[in-house]
Design an enzyme around this catalytic site. Sequence first.
Site, PDB file in Angstrom:
ATOM      1  N   GLU A 122       0.815  -1.212   0.000  1.00  0.00           N
ATOM      2  CA  GLU A 122       0.000   0.000   0.000  1.00  0.00           C
ATOM      3  C   GLU A 122       0.851   1.266   0.000  1.00  0.00           C
ATOM      4  OE1 GLU A 122      -2.863  -0.525  -0.832  1.00  0.00           O
ATOM      5  OE2 GLU A 122      -2.943  -2.640  -0.307  1.00  0.00           O
TER       6      GLU A 122
ATOM      7  N   HIS B 160       2.034   2.101  -3.410  1.00  0.00           N
ATOM      8  CA  HIS B 160       1.063   2.819  -4.238  1.00  0.00           C
ATOM      9  C   HIS B 160       1.235   4.324  -4.055  1.00  0.00           C
ATOM     10  CE1 HIS B 160      -1.248  -0.267  -6.161  1.00  0.00           C
ATOM     11  NE2 HIS B 160      -1.669  -0.824  -5.044  1.00  0.00           N
TER      12      HIS B 160
ATOM     13  N   GLU C   6       0.185  -1.945 -10.169  1.00  0.00           N
ATOM     14  CA  GLU C   6      -0.035  -3.018  -9.197  1.00  0.00           C
ATOM     15  C   GLU C   6       1.219  -3.882  -9.048  1.00  0.00           C
ATOM     16  OE1 GLU C   6      -2.283  -4.659  -6.270  1.00  0.00           O
ATOM     17  OE2 GLU C   6      -2.806  -2.933  -7.508  1.00  0.00           O
TER      18      GLU C   6
ATOM     19  N   HIS D  69      -4.801  -6.303 -11.119  1.00  0.00           N
ATOM     20  CA  HIS D  69      -4.239  -7.381 -10.304  1.00  0.00           C
ATOM     21  C   HIS D  69      -3.850  -8.586 -11.150  1.00  0.00           C
ATOM     22  CE1 HIS D  69      -6.471  -5.017  -7.269  1.00  0.00           C
ATOM     23  NE2 HIS D  69      -5.475  -5.372  -6.491  1.00  0.00           N
TER      24      HIS D  69
END
Length: 678
Positions: free
Chosen positions: A369, A372, A393, A457
Amino acid sequence: MSPTSPKAVGRRARTATALVAAGVVVAVGVQVSADATTPAPSGVPAASRAILGVLPAGSDGTPVDPGALPAATTPQERTALIRKAERRRIRTAREIGLGPGTELRVKDVVENRDGTTHTRYEQVHRGLPVLGGQLIVHRGPDGAVDNVDRATRATRAGFAAVATTAPVTKKPKAATAKGSRAPRTVIWAGGDKPVLAWERVVGGIRKDGTPNELHIVTDALTGKKLSEFQGVQTGSGHSQYSGTVRIGTAGSPGSYTLTDTARGGHTTVDARTGALFKDTDDTWGDGTPANPQTAAVDAHYGAALTWDYFKNVHGRNGIRGDGVGASSRVHYGNGYVNAFWNDTCFCMTYGDGVNNRSPLTAVDVAAHEMTHGVTSHTAGLVYDAYDAGGLNEATSDIFATAVEFYAGNATDPADYLTGEKIDINGDGTPLRYMDEPSKDGGSMDNWRASLGVLDPHYSSGIANHFFYLLSEGGGAKTVNGVRYNSPTFDNLPVPAIGIGKAEKIWFKALTEKMLPNETFAAARQHTLEAAGELYGANSPEQKAVGHAWAAVNVGTRPDGPWPSGPSFENRTRLSVPDLGRAVVSPVTVTGVSGNAPTSVRVTVDIKHPFRGDLDIALVAPDGTVYQLKTFTADGTVDLKDTFAVNASAEVANGTWKLQVRDAYPGNTGFLDSWKLTF
């Protein structure tokens, strides 16, 4: 797809206790002044820690070029770099040929140790934000512009012609869901030419409980949808982290908080109430999900370790590089089986998993996370259903894996699997496999022309597979007790360079070269350049990058398997007109008996400001056409490539031709030379 061969690119606190048995999660706080040295993360052996200012070594001890590494800038130094870039943005706009009314806004600046800078800009045209218009200006140590990478194909003339006042007839209605934003007028530069557009943001909650921040861009004149992408980026993680760890806290006896002053003031809060976690004795959690502090400990510790990884390995001081910590929110939703990064709140959010018993707060989830966030503030890879979304991703998976290896936790050995302990599938299998992504039932092992629209994903599997092959090579292998058997698209081997080198190559490409609309082909080119700058032109590391991409069907092998027979070359320079008819360059082959081989080598050298414009084909003596490259959105400068063609059905002797056409308006170039090798 625009395959390329490796390009000749040269230089221009206290130590925490060990983890204990699974199921026991207790944390003891450590208070560190904001200007103190960051405590070493728990479980990290001294030998694996990089020290800022000391030349890091590759996995085999071979040093990288220190000048090409990112400089370890302080927040104050980074602010000074940004202010300097802001002061000269008007001059920069003139230097790179922007037209009247188009301005630059600095997004980020990366400085290398040799003084080279890489400045990312957003564009504003006559007061309107330009979506899809990001560009990177690369300056040498002397301050001169070396090169410019552009996300948009839009020309100066195109911007001059675009309208700036939108008719109200096609203005979309504002969404009513919580978190929505009113439509605003923008310039959309992600297509063939810039157009006036509306951008609206739809808020609310998605079906799985994830917050929605859907950006929808529509043509201001026709109402046609031009693009949509998510602002909230999701990912899956491991089960509850286990062990006794040291975490950064603030306060005094009787009143402590989960505030890490050594890492930018990172905080961890309860998503149900928004309250900062507090404790009286600075000993947090009890190892069970029933204690709300336990998930908070996992998230807080994972965020700290990830901060240390980016700072100590890559010299990046926080997600934005400004030394400011984000926040972690735990206990989101009810039985929410996911975690996500949101730029709006500058925070990571974690659900408690199935039946609220398995919080998704492990180290690799935090790293995924937080990455990102790093991606958002560097390359800005658009989180869509195309290549950029998959690369976004994959970047989070790549650095989540790298953080696991950096941590070196004996009770949770690093691996190239994702979610192997959470058991969401109910059968003990992981969520994702980097060595063979398709084993999860949905991810892609290799690129293919029919890839189309795909959940990020799943398309992430292409770059994940590339990174595994670059780090570990193909075939059967055991790493930290986990067995892998990674296939390759062409059934050929890939030389491994180790994750220590692979992670540096990917980080350099991400922060200095990649653009928001990055394709897999562009990522190949950018990682080749990064490897060349770090390890040398035509170095084993740079060639390994080419091999690893070819092994997932992106580009060709850098040095074979190639024929070693006679070569025939045409070195007559030939102009390639803008959006004109194809130009033809012949070579006459003589003295080769029988048919051509199954792998004719076609080496092409074309100078052109936008290589994606080019459509290239090889024409055999009997007129058969072998397409080498088609028009793409690749904005990279020049094309110096080698293609392999199975021409075994053709008689070798005769006149072969190379056809080159510019398929998009705005630029011209020339064919410098091309060669056939049999």
